[in-house]
Structure formats: C-alpha cells, structure tokens
Design an enzyme around this catalytic site. Sequence first.
Site, PDB file in Angstrom:
ATOM      1  N   SER A   1      47.091  41.244  33.655  1.00  0.00           N
ATOM      2  CA  SER A   1      46.773  40.475  34.855  1.00  0.00           C
ATOM      3  C   SER A   1      46.781  41.413  36.067  1.00  0.00           C
ATOM      4  CB  SER A   1      47.759  39.312  35.012  1.00  0.00           C
ATOM      5  OG  SER A   1      47.276  38.365  35.918  1.00  0.00           O
TER       6      SER A   1
ATOM      7  N   TYR B   1      53.799  46.207  36.408  1.00  0.00           N
ATOM      8  CA  TYR B   1      53.142  45.039  37.024  1.00  0.00           C
ATOM      9  C   TYR B   1      52.928  45.282  38.524  1.00  0.00           C
ATOM     10  CZ  TYR B   1      51.792  40.242  37.953  1.00  0.00           C
ATOM     11  OH  TYR B   1      51.082  39.131  38.328  1.00  0.00           O
TER      12      TYR B   1
ATOM     13  N   ASP C   1      39.905  32.526  29.441  1.00  0.00           N
ATOM     14  CA  ASP C   1      40.815  32.851  30.541  1.00  0.00           C
ATOM     15  C   ASP C   1      40.208  32.335  31.841  1.00  0.00           C
ATOM     16  OD1 ASP C   1      42.536  33.873  32.403  1.00  0.00           O
ATOM     17  OD2 ASP C   1      42.638  35.874  31.532  1.00  0.00           O
TER      18      ASP C   1
ATOM     19  N   HIS D   1      44.729  33.153  29.338  1.00  0.00           N
ATOM     20  CA  HIS D   1      45.390  34.241  30.044  1.00  0.00           C
ATOM     21  C   HIS D   1      46.617  34.762  29.307  1.00  0.00           C
ATOM     22  CE1 HIS D   1      45.673  36.667  33.605  1.00  0.00           C
ATOM     23  NE2 HIS D   1      46.900  36.266  33.876  1.00  0.00           N
TER      24      HIS D   1
END
Length: 718
Positions: A559, A479, A643, A678
């Site tokens: 993301s 991430y 999303d 999302h």
Amino acid sequence: MKNTGIILLLILINFSCKNSEQKDGIAVNYPMTKKADTVENYFGTKVNDPYRWLEDDRSEETETWVKAENAVTFDYLEKIPFRKDLKNRLEQLWNYEKISSPFKEGDYTYFYKNDGLQNQFVLYRQKENQEAEVFLDPNSFSEDGTTSLMGLSFTKDGSMAAYSISEGGSDWRKVVVIETEGKTIVEDTLIDVKFSGLSWYGNEGLYYSSYDKPEGSELSAKTDQHKLYYHKLGTPQSADALIFGGIPEEKHRYIGGSVTEDNNYLLISAANSTAGNKLYLKDLRKPGSKLITILDHEDSDTDVIENVGSKLYLVTNLDAPNKKIITVDASGPGPENWEDFIPETEHVLSPNTGGGYFFAEYMIDAISKVFQYDYDGKLIREIKLPGIGSANGFGGKKEEKEFYFSFTNYNTPSSSYKYNVETGNYVPYWKPQIDFNPDDYESKQVFYTSKDGTKIPMIITYKKGLILNSKNPTILYGYGGFNISLTPSFSIVNAVWMEQGGVYAVPNLRGGGEYGKKWHESGIKTKKQNVFDDFIAAAEYLIENKYTSSENLAIRGGSNGGLLVGATMTQRPDLMKVALPAVGVLDMLRYHTFTSGAGWHYDYGTSADSEEMFQYLKAYSPVHNVKEGVEYPATLITTGDHDDRVVPAHSFKFAAELQEKQSGPNPTLIRIETNAGHGAGTPVSKTIEQYADIFAFTLYNMNYKELPNKAVIKEFKE
C-alpha cells in the site's frame, strides 16, 4: 471496432514480445504492452501517460493484458526449483490451531478460531460449562473462501448482532442482521455499505455509513461524499434516515457514527482526509435534539472514548502531539472547557477502557507499556507484560472484572492472557502449539542515522548464531505513512523466511505514528522524501554492518509501503537485488482520482494543489521515474484485481514502464491475484501461494539454486 482492438492486442501479445534472458536463469518473454498518445497538462508541463488505458478495469483489453502478464509470471515462478518446497513448508507451519482473545456478549463468550489451514477464521461461542459451538463460519459464505467476515457488532444485551461481509476483497460490504440465540436472519441484507462501523441504538436499529454507488466502475470510480444513516429494524433500507452528510455544508469523505455504551449519545466524526476530524454530539434522550459541536475543525485526531452520564472522556492530539485524555461536560463540550485527565507524556498514548478503569498503552521506541488508571485519574499500576513486544486488548465492558489481552513480538507467536482488573494479576489463557521454537531466534533494536541526521529505530530479527558476513538473505520491510505504527508481531511467513537463514528488518520510518504527530508530519507532503531517505539509510546500515549486501537484500512494503518500495528502487536501483512492491500507490499524479484516494491528500498532497506540489510528486512518483537504460532490481509486483482501495492500475502501469525500460537481465514481473482486494480477508490458501511465490522469486534472484536451509524442508518431509 471493440473486437478489432482486442484481436490487435492479442497479436501484439503473442508475436511482439520483449525478451529478457537471465544469465544461467529463466528466460522471460514480456507481453509488449500497447502505448497510447495520452498527455496531460499540469501547470504548463505536459506529462505523457501512455498506459492510462490500463486504468479501465472493466475493459476486455485490460482483462486480456492481465491474463497475458499472469501467464508470463506464473510460467517463470513454476520453473523455480524450490517453489513447491516453500509452499509445502508454509502449509506445514501454518497448520496449527489459532484462537483469538475471547470477548463477552450477553450470556456467551465469543472467540475466533482457525483449525489450521481454514481459509477464514470461524466465530465460536460458549456458555459457561458448556461446549463451544459455531456461531458464524465465513468458510461457508463462498466456495472458494474469498467472502470474508469484516465487521461485527452486538446489541448491549447480546440478543442481536449485525455483521458485514466482503466479497472478493472489495471494500463494498453487505450487512446481515441476526437474532443470536437461534442464529436466524431477521430481515433483508443491507447492501452497498463502505468504510463503515456498525453501531446499535438499543435493540431498535443501527447506524452505518456509505457512499452513493458511483457511476462507472464501482472498483475504481471516485467516491468522496460519505453519509451516515440510521436503519430501523423491520424497515427497508430505502427508508433509512440520512443523519449526516447529505447537504453541501456536511460533505466529507469519511463520516462515522457511534452510540455510547449507555445509549445516551450519538457521536459523529467527519473528516476529509485520513488525519484530522471534526466531532459532533447528539443527545439521543431528547427526540429531535440538534447536533452539538465538539470540534468544528480538522486540526486534530479527537474521539470520545468513554462517558459517565454527561461527563465525556476524549482522547486527542490537539495541542498534544503524543495524545492525552481530557474530560468535559456534554452541555458545553468545546475545547475551551477541556480539563486534562491523563496529560500528554513524551510517549504516544493509545487508551482503552474496561472493568471500570482506563488502560493507557504507550509506545516507547515501538514497544508496548501499559498503565491502569481509575476514573479519578489515579494511577493504579503498571502492568508488567510477558516480555518485550506488543500488547493488544486491555478493554471490555464496564461491568466486566476480567477480560483478555494478547502479546506477541517478531519471534513469539501471539498468546492470550486473562486479566483481573482488581488484582492486576493475569494467567495464560491460550498459547499456540506451533512447529517453531521462538528460543532459537532473537530480535535486536538498533538506532541508525538518516540522511539529515535523524535517529531512526529498527528491529532486526534472525536465527541465533547469525554470522555477520554480508551474505545473509535479508528482507527490509517498511511503511512510513498515515500515522501508522509498525510494532513487533509474529508472522508465520517471516518465520519460514528466518528458518532459511533470512534476516527480517523493520525500521520505524518517519511518516508513521511511533513518535506521535510530529513524527508523522515530518514524512508528509513536501517532506515525503524523508521517508525514502530513512529507508535507504536502513538498507545502508544493514550493508555496512555486514548483515547483508546489495546482492542479498530485498525491500518489501504494501500500500503506502508499496510506494516506499517503488520510490526507493527508482531512486537507488543499485542498493538492492530484489524489490517487492505490494498493492502500491505508484502513480502519484493521479492517485486522488480513484475511489477514496483523494482522502490521502493530508499525507501526499495532490498534483492539482499547486505547481510546487505537482513538481514534488512528479519527482518521486514511481510510475514517472522509471528511466530508459537503467538496470532495476529483480521486481515482483503484487496486486489484486478487486482492490478498490489502491486500484490495481497503479501496479499495472508501473509494471508496463519497468518491462519497457529495464536494461539489465533482472526480471520485472507482476502477479495479479484474481477475485482479491487490498489484502484484508484474503483466504489462507491464496496467502500461502502468494508468499511461496514471493520467497521463491526473492531467493532465486539472490542466486540461490536450492534453499539455503534444506535441512528444515527435509526434516518436515520425513
């Protein structure tokens, strides 16, 4: 004219396809996505944006393109011979009872439960010595399970509750208020609520936040002025009082309001980015009282977590990158009057309160340690956790002397425990009965060196007896942003991956919050490349130490992690065989023009900030760095058509670029989930289908013609 364009597009899709023939594999015929002459000037530099038309999520052309791409993708996936076996195994392993840690409201104890394959968790409640009953069942909210329960707040006496629902995965919510004893709706539903908590003031009403509905598409149009409202029960939403955010000097992108447990104070947090906030206080005991400023700048993350009368307890990273707790009186709450309560340490603090105590959880190399303090700041005890991993919970109301916490790690399913605040003892409350033996697997934490010499921790999980022969299929997940920490937690999908001999590796990249504010800020704006370098170095470590090879490595992230994958695969396409960017931020020059994207500028900067920032973003923006003639890894992009956090146009444009310019035989596909957002609230059925497709695609493109561990599949079939 509009119909003519659609017909033309259909002709292009049907008769002008780009062919990609895999050696001994599945042929792919991509739709030939139309290009437009869109050019934008940034500080004198002209940048082509030929696929900008895909940003219009309401156009029939975009809808037609989505259907055409999905047709190609699912045609490919359906031809993978073991796809169905993976789906069946995911369903079989997923099908066990899951129960959350309970919490008390009024006369009831509430808990969430999923019988196994229910699309959404059901909220139950139970009085002492009575059978549990269903309180809210989100599975009944819609026929296809795509409407989810996303927020819940009770009055202090538990007699009323407000809950928010999301339809199709959207961040726009509806709020329903009910009387809890009879579970009856007491008034009209509140609508158009977004990025909001729900905080009760007594039994009279509640505070919530939202934006004015934007012009154009509510799924992609920019929203940047958040407002805090007070809704008094029994009155229409149109009469709700605007509390903060309605005048120019109060304009912020994110505003939240919460009432202290004693109903004495309203706390208002206001921010323009995902890091840093201003903080205000209003005395609710005095009608018409003015706001008192606690902090008038956004140089820190600061929140009130407790109060005893006018004595406030705040957690802050102001002049304390790893956070500390301070005390101050509400009559003069500015930083000049702050006194340390639990000082900063070398480890990151995440505090909670309950039962008349403070619970300080520290992350030590992403692993939890928890300490209990009294209200004088005296250390009562360190709580010895069930193992090495992540603890969650350790909080409740002041009068409760028992509450619950959960514990998990990468190979141990989450279990819950009942904790006594006075004795420090805890007993198991619930342990899952799952067809997976954690004792067969192990996790190892290693520290590797990134490009600039920084040491990065990584946890590698796999089945015991793993042979380091460079042949193990491996997923590297990351991430690296927004001060978010990746701590050990169990995942059914990862269990299925490891059953097949797969390795699952998670590095704690810079940009995250594992080592506090300094760690976060070493991976933002013009230091963002550090994050990609950390991820690349993690891949190189796995290869050098023979866990895997480039031919057996997949990289995955969602993301901001989707950006990580997009940047890594365009910078080092030779490093991995498979790339799996999910709901990614992939157009770094325009991300801030959609929905709440401008609020991410603290981490990214924007192309409008300066020429230097524009050039830096352009240098790594995945959409702008797909090169003609390069062989990119096999890529499966995943996104949802609803999303409205990271709009799907990011993924659409990246897929179009890859399909146009990919030089080798590796497929570059996009899987677009319909009526999905999302990720939060996604129905279990859709999640299982998605991961079956992801794992099937990954293993097939690592040249597996059958599953590596067929014995597991055979065993559960029999």
